[in-house]
Motif scaffolding. Structure first.
Motif, PDB file in Angstrom:
ATOM      1  N   THR A 183       0.851  -1.184   0.000  1.00  0.00           N
ATOM      2  CA  THR A 183       0.000   0.000   0.000  1.00  0.00           C
ATOM      3  C   THR A 183       0.891   1.240   0.000  1.00  0.00           C
ATOM      4  O   THR A 183       2.066   1.177   0.400  1.00  0.00           O
ATOM      5  CB  THR A 183      -0.891   0.036   1.246  1.00  0.00           C
ATOM      6  OG1 THR A 183      -0.053   0.126   2.414  1.00  0.00           O
ATOM      7  CG2 THR A 183      -1.757  -1.210   1.327  1.00  0.00           C
ATOM      8  N   PRO A 184       0.366   2.399  -0.423  1.00  0.00           N
ATOM      9  CA  PRO A 184       1.165   3.630  -0.365  1.00  0.00           C
ATOM     10  C   PRO A 184       1.736   3.924   1.017  1.00  0.00           C
ATOM     11  O   PRO A 184       2.912   4.312   1.120  1.00  0.00           O
ATOM     12  CB  PRO A 184       0.176   4.705  -0.836  1.00  0.00           C
ATOM     13  CG  PRO A 184      -0.729   3.977  -1.770  1.00  0.00           C
ATOM     14  CD  PRO A 184      -0.908   2.625  -1.151  1.00  0.00           C
ATOM     15  N   PRO A 185       0.957   3.759   2.111  1.00  0.00           N
ATOM     16  CA  PRO A 185       1.545   4.010   3.438  1.00  0.00           C
ATOM     17  C   PRO A 185       2.739   3.097   3.722  1.00  0.00           C
ATOM     18  O   PRO A 185       3.730   3.528   4.319  1.00  0.00           O
ATOM     19  CB  PRO A 185       0.387   3.735   4.404  1.00  0.00           C
ATOM     20  CG  PRO A 185      -0.840   3.988   3.609  1.00  0.00           C
ATOM     21  CD  PRO A 185      -0.506   3.517   2.229  1.00  0.00           C
ATOM     22  N   LYS A 186       2.658   1.820   3.295  1.00  0.00           N
ATOM     23  CA  LYS A 186       3.759   0.889   3.539  1.00  0.00           C
ATOM     24  C   LYS A 186       4.974   1.259   2.699  1.00  0.00           C
ATOM     25  O   LYS A 186       6.115   1.190   3.181  1.00  0.00           O
ATOM     26  CB  LYS A 186       3.304  -0.549   3.214  1.00  0.00           C
ATOM     27  CG  LYS A 186       4.339  -1.607   3.592  1.00  0.00           C
ATOM     28  CD  LYS A 186       4.633  -1.606   5.087  1.00  0.00           C
ATOM     29  CE  LYS A 186       5.619  -2.699   5.471  1.00  0.00           C
ATOM     30  NZ  LYS A 186       5.942  -2.646   6.920  1.00  0.00           N
ATOM     31  N   VAL A 187       4.736   1.673   1.460  1.00  0.00           N
ATOM     32  CA  VAL A 187       5.848   2.102   0.605  1.00  0.00           C
ATOM     33  C   VAL A 187       6.554   3.294   1.240  1.00  0.00           C
ATOM     34  O   VAL A 187       7.793   3.359   1.278  1.00  0.00           O
ATOM     35  CB  VAL A 187       5.344   2.464  -0.806  1.00  0.00           C
ATOM     36  CG1 VAL A 187       6.468   3.095  -1.628  1.00  0.00           C
ATOM     37  CG2 VAL A 187       4.799   1.231  -1.518  1.00  0.00           C
ATOM     38  N   LEU A 188       5.777   4.248   1.742  1.00  0.00           N
ATOM     39  CA  LEU A 188       6.363   5.430   2.380  1.00  0.00           C
ATOM     40  C   LEU A 188       7.154   5.047   3.615  1.00  0.00           C
ATOM     41  O   LEU A 188       8.247   5.582   3.856  1.00  0.00           O
ATOM     42  CB  LEU A 188       5.258   6.431   2.746  1.00  0.00           C
ATOM     43  CG  LEU A 188       5.725   7.694   3.482  1.00  0.00           C
ATOM     44  CD1 LEU A 188       6.723   8.481   2.652  1.00  0.00           C
ATOM     45  CD2 LEU A 188       4.515   8.566   3.859  1.00  0.00           C
ATOM     46  N   GLU A 189       6.620   4.136   4.407  1.00  0.00           N
ATOM     47  CA  GLU A 189       7.318   3.695   5.615  1.00  0.00           C
ATOM     48  C   GLU A 189       8.673   3.082   5.271  1.00  0.00           C
ATOM     49  O   GLU A 189       9.687   3.392   5.914  1.00  0.00           O
ATOM     50  CB  GLU A 189       6.455   2.672   6.356  1.00  0.00           C
ATOM     51  CG  GLU A 189       7.099   2.152   7.645  1.00  0.00           C
ATOM     52  CD  GLU A 189       6.256   1.078   8.321  1.00  0.00           C
ATOM     53  OE1 GLU A 189       6.792   0.392   9.218  1.00  0.00           O
ATOM     54  OE2 GLU A 189       5.075   0.913   7.949  1.00  0.00           O
ATOM     55  N   ILE A 190       8.707   2.219   4.260  1.00  0.00           N
ATOM     56  CA  ILE A 190       9.974   1.585   3.857  1.00  0.00           C
ATOM     57  C   ILE A 190      10.949   2.627   3.326  1.00  0.00           C
ATOM     58  O   ILE A 190      12.140   2.630   3.673  1.00  0.00           O
ATOM     59  CB  ILE A 190       9.701   0.504   2.797  1.00  0.00           C
ATOM     60  CG1 ILE A 190       8.901  -0.654   3.408  1.00  0.00           C
ATOM     61  CG2 ILE A 190      11.008  -0.011   2.201  1.00  0.00           C
ATOM     62  CD1 ILE A 190       8.436  -1.683   2.397  1.00  0.00           C
ATOM     63  N   ALA A 191      10.432   3.532   2.465  1.00  0.00           N
ATOM     64  CA  ALA A 191      11.295   4.550   1.871  1.00  0.00           C
ATOM     65  C   ALA A 191      11.881   5.481   2.928  1.00  0.00           C
ATOM     66  O   ALA A 191      13.042   5.902   2.828  1.00  0.00           O
ATOM     67  CB  ALA A 191      10.511   5.352   0.836  1.00  0.00           C
ATOM     68  N   THR A 192      11.083   5.780   3.946  1.00  0.00           N
ATOM     69  CA  THR A 192      11.533   6.712   4.978  1.00  0.00           C
ATOM     70  C   THR A 192      12.470   6.046   5.987  1.00  0.00           C
ATOM     71  O   THR A 192      13.580   6.540   6.254  1.00  0.00           O
ATOM     72  CB  THR A 192      10.322   7.311   5.722  1.00  0.00           C
ATOM     73  OG1 THR A 192       9.467   7.979   4.791  1.00  0.00           O
ATOM     74  CG2 THR A 192      10.780   8.302   6.780  1.00  0.00           C
ATOM     75  N   LYS A 193      12.041   4.913   6.520  1.00  0.00           N
ATOM     76  CA  LYS A 193      12.787   4.289   7.620  1.00  0.00           C
ATOM     77  C   LYS A 193      13.962   3.437   7.143  1.00  0.00           C
ATOM     78  O   LYS A 193      14.983   3.350   7.835  1.00  0.00           O
ATOM     79  CB  LYS A 193      11.833   3.441   8.458  1.00  0.00           C
ATOM     80  CG  LYS A 193      10.776   4.256   9.183  1.00  0.00           C
ATOM     81  CD  LYS A 193       9.889   3.374  10.063  1.00  0.00           C
ATOM     82  CE  LYS A 193       8.856   4.205  10.817  1.00  0.00           C
ATOM     83  NZ  LYS A 193       7.986   3.372  11.678  1.00  0.00           N
TER      84      LYS A 193
END
Length: 243
Positions: A183-193
Motif C-alpha cells: 500500500t502507499p503508506p507501507k511504501v512510504l514507511e519503507i522509503a523513509t525508515k
C-alpha cells in the motif's frame, strides 16, 4: 506595497520606500496619521485588508491625503483605482502625493486614470505573457511548474532533469507499488525508515519526512510515465520517464 510580481521585484524595498516618504513628508510639513505597509498583490479588488482600512479611514474624515511611492503601489485594478479617483473628485481625498508628483481634486481626471490604467494594463499583459510562456513550454515538452519527487528543475536550461539523490529511490518506490503487494503508506514507511527518503533541503525548509498525501499524488501522477497533464490536456514530456 511590495509583492512578488516581476515588476515589483525591481521596486525599492518597503523600508526604503517608507524612509524616502518620511523624508518627503517632513519636507512638505505633512502630519502623518499612520504608516501602512503590505506585501500583497494589488491586481485583484476586495483582496487587501490594509487598502480597505485606508479607504475607510479617509471616508470617515480621519485623514485627507495619501503619500505613496507610485500610483501602482496603491492599485493595479480598475475597482480600487476607481475608489481612489472618486474620492479625489469628491474632494474627500485632497491629495495623493507620490515620490515625484501630486494628484489633486481639480486635476484633469485623465492624468490619474492614465497612470492607474497603465498599472492595470501591466497585469493584463503579464497574464497574457505568462500564459503564452506556459503554453510554449508545454508544447516543447517541459513541465512549467515545480518538478515532482525524483526530478529537479534545471533553472538555467529551463528543463526537468533527474534528481541524482532521489531518482533511483523514487523508482524503487514505484517498483514496490507495481508489485501490487504494498500500500502507499507501507511504501512510504519503507522509503523513509529503510532508505532514508527526505524532502529536499532548502535554506529555511525541507529535509523532512515525505508526506503520505504526497505519495498518493505521486502514484497518481502520469508525469512519471513521461506524460504531462495540464489544463485538461496531455503533452508528451521530454523528461526521462521513470516507469
Amino acid at each position: 506595497r511590495k509583492s512578488s510580481e516581476s515588476e515589483d521585484r525591481q521596486i525599492q524595498s518597503i523600508d526604503d520606500q517608507v524612509n524616502r516618504l518620511k523624508e518627503l513628508a517632513g519636507s512638505l510639513n505633512l502630519s502623518v496619521k499612520k504608516i501602512y505597509t503590505e506585501a500583497k498583490s494589488a491586481k485583484k479588488p476586495n483582496n487587501r485588508r490594509v487598502f480597505d482600512e485606508i479607504i475607510e479611514r479617509i471616508e470617515n474624515g480621519e485623514a485627507d491625503g495619501i503619500l505613496c511611492w507610485q500610483i501602482n503601489r496603491l492599485s493595479r485594478n480598475p475597482i480600487d483605482s476607481g475608489k481612489l479617483s472618486w474620492l479625489l473628485q469628491q474632494g474627500i481625498l485632497k491629495s495623493i502625493q507620490t515620490i515625484d508628483r501630486q494628484y489633486l481634486p481639480d486635476d484633469n481626471v485623465l492624468l490619474f486614470n492614465v497612470e492607474s490604467g497603465m498599472a492595470n494594463q501591466f497585469i493584463i499583459d503579464l497574464r497574457k505573457n505568462t500564459k503564452r510562456g506556459i503554453d510554449g513550454k508545454l508544447e516543447r515538452g517541459w513541465l512549467p511548474s515545480l518538478a515532482p519527487l525524483g526530478y529537479l528543475n534545471d533553472k538555467l536550461a529551463k528543463t526537468i532533469i533527474k534528481d541524482p539523490e532521489r531518482f533511483n529511490l523514487t523508482r524503487k518506490m514505484w517498483d514496490l507499488m507495481l508489485t501490487g503487494s504494498y500500500t502507499p503508506p507501507k511504501v512510504l514507511e519503507i522509503a523513509t525508515k529503510e532508505w532514508g527518503l527526505r524532502t529536499m533541503k532548502h535554506k529555511r525548509r525541507g529535509n523532512k519526512d515525505y508526506s503520505l498525501s504526497g505519495v498518493y499524488r505521486m502514484f497518481n501522477n502520469s508525469f512519471y510515465a513521461g506524460i504531462i497533464e495540464w489544463g485538461g490536456k496531455q503533452y508528451n514530456g521530454k523528461h526521462e520517464p521513470m516507469i
